[in-house]
Design a protein around this motif. Structure first.
Motif, PDB file in Angstrom:
ATOM      1  N   UNK A 125       4.026   2.965   5.508  1.00 32.03           N
ATOM      2  CA  UNK A 125       5.477   3.164   5.385  1.00 32.03           C
ATOM      3  C   UNK A 125       5.944   3.346   3.941  1.00 32.03           C
ATOM      4  N   UNK A 126       4.973   3.461   3.033  1.00 33.27           N
ATOM      5  CA  UNK A 126       5.252   3.841   1.651  1.00 33.27           C
ATOM      6  C   UNK A 126       4.357   5.023   1.335  1.00 33.27           C
ATOM      7  N   UNK A 127       4.968   6.145   0.929  1.00 35.10           N
ATOM      8  CA  UNK A 127       4.195   7.364   0.695  1.00 35.10           C
ATOM      9  C   UNK A 127       4.445   7.874  -0.718  1.00 35.10           C
ATOM     10  N   UNK A 134       9.468   4.977   2.914  1.00 36.57           N
ATOM     11  CA  UNK A 134       9.887   4.928   1.508  1.00 36.57           C
ATOM     12  C   UNK A 134       9.035   5.914   0.706  1.00 36.57           C
ATOM     13  N   UNK A 135       9.708   6.840   0.008  1.00 37.60           N
ATOM     14  CA  UNK A 135       8.999   7.872  -0.758  1.00 37.60           C
ATOM     15  C   UNK A 135       8.946   7.505  -2.238  1.00 37.60           C
ATOM     16  N   UNK A 157       0.841  -1.202   0.000  1.00 39.51           N
ATOM     17  CA  UNK A 157       0.000   0.000   0.000  1.00 39.51           C
ATOM     18  C   UNK A 157       0.873   1.248   0.000  1.00 39.51           C
ATOM     19  N   UNK A 158       0.710   2.071  -1.032  1.00 39.52           N
ATOM     20  CA  UNK A 158       1.350   3.389  -1.060  1.00 39.52           C
ATOM     21  C   UNK A 158       0.276   4.422  -0.709  1.00 39.52           C
ATOM     22  N   UNK A 159       0.471   5.121   0.399  1.00 35.76           N
ATOM     23  CA  UNK A 159      -0.467   6.179   0.791  1.00 35.76           C
ATOM     24  C   UNK A 159      -0.095   7.450   0.027  1.00 35.76           C
ATOM     25  N   UNK A 209      17.525  12.920  -5.233  1.00 34.15           N
ATOM     26  CA  UNK A 209      17.965  13.196  -3.869  1.00 34.15           C
ATOM     27  C   UNK A 209      16.946  12.733  -2.835  1.00 34.15           C
ATOM     28  N   UNK A 210      15.665  12.909  -3.130  1.00 30.38           N
ATOM     29  CA  UNK A 210      14.645  12.773  -2.088  1.00 30.38           C
ATOM     30  C   UNK A 210      13.770  11.534  -2.191  1.00 30.38           C
TER      31      UNK A 210
END
Ligand SMILES: *Cc1c(COP(=O)(O)O)cnc(C)c1O
Length: 224
Positions: A52-54, A74-75, A31-33, A91-92
């Motif tokens: 924990x995945x955004x 995790x972005x 799940x990516x929020x 970078x991000x």
């Protein structure tokens, strides 16, 4: 109004049930929020509830939020990547889900190398070849994936796509199936994430083989 935590639990439950219906364990789907327009305070609430995945769509909006919230999660970059923003993405972000041409990929790889990072990438596929949509054409996706996989600072991890907007979710299934077929044609080591499914259609997407859903509204409510 349900809390963010209650929404996340409900979404996780619906994902788990859809995964079971497709003969897979609940843990098979990440799940990516999706936190576009959501402020850091509410993002922290989601993290505290287990997200924990955004996912973010705009580099300019995302960078200060990532700096505020931190890199303990995790972005995922899920918006259109402009050439002049690739350095910030490298970078991000940990994953860029929207690579749809080789020039974009080469540029991202160079920027990642320059900042000493490895970035996971997904190839974005324009499943229905819609004119206004980004994404590589379906018939060119596997070739592009092969070229991207050979770039030094990128890790090819799968595919992402969105079906055309249709009123009846059921009608999106053939498009999910088509993306799954392309995914299955990738070399096995790159068949990690099949990112398909949003608030309106994620259960159908999971039933059709999605391993990653990107959900905003069902977690945070309607965006204003
Ligand atoms: C905004 C967005 C989402 C989340 O959409 P919801 O319908 O709010 O769940 C998912 N994927 C992408 C690419 C988006 O831009």
């Amino acid at each position: 109004m349900p809390t963010i935590r209650e929404n996340i639990l409900a979404v996780q439950e619906r994902i788990a049930n859809a995964a079971r219906r497709s003969g897979r364990p609940p843990g098979a789907v990440t799940l990516v929020a999706v936190t576009k327009t959501i402020d850091p305070e509410r993002i922290r609430e989601a993290i505290a509830a287990g997200a924990n995945n955004l996912g973010e769509n705009y580099i300019q909006e995302a960078v200060p939020k990532i700096e505020a919230v931190g890199h303990g999660v995790k972005w995922h970059f899920i918006g259109h990547l402009q050439t002049n923003k690739a350095r910030f993405a490298a970078l991000h972000f940990d994953m860029v889900q929207t690579v749809d041409d080789l020039k974009v990929a080469r540029n991202l790889s160079r920027k990642a190398e320059a900042v000493g990072r490895n970035i996971e990438v997904l190839i974005e596929v324009n499943i229905a070849a819609e004119e206004q949509k980004s994404g590589v054409q379906p018939e060119a996706a596997v070739d592009l994936a092969g070229e991207v996989a050979s770039l030094p600072s990128l890790e090819l991890a799968g595919l992402m796509g969105m079906p055309p907007f249709l009123k009846k979710t059921e009608e999106t299934r053939p498009f999910f199936r088509k993306l799954k077929d392309i995914f299955d044609a990738l070399p096995k080591e790159h068949q990690i994430y099949l990112s398909m499914g949003m608030t309106g259609d994620f259960e159908a997407a999971v039933e059709e083989g999605s391993t990653m859903v990107r959900i905003g509204t069902a977690i945070f409510g309607p965006r204003t």
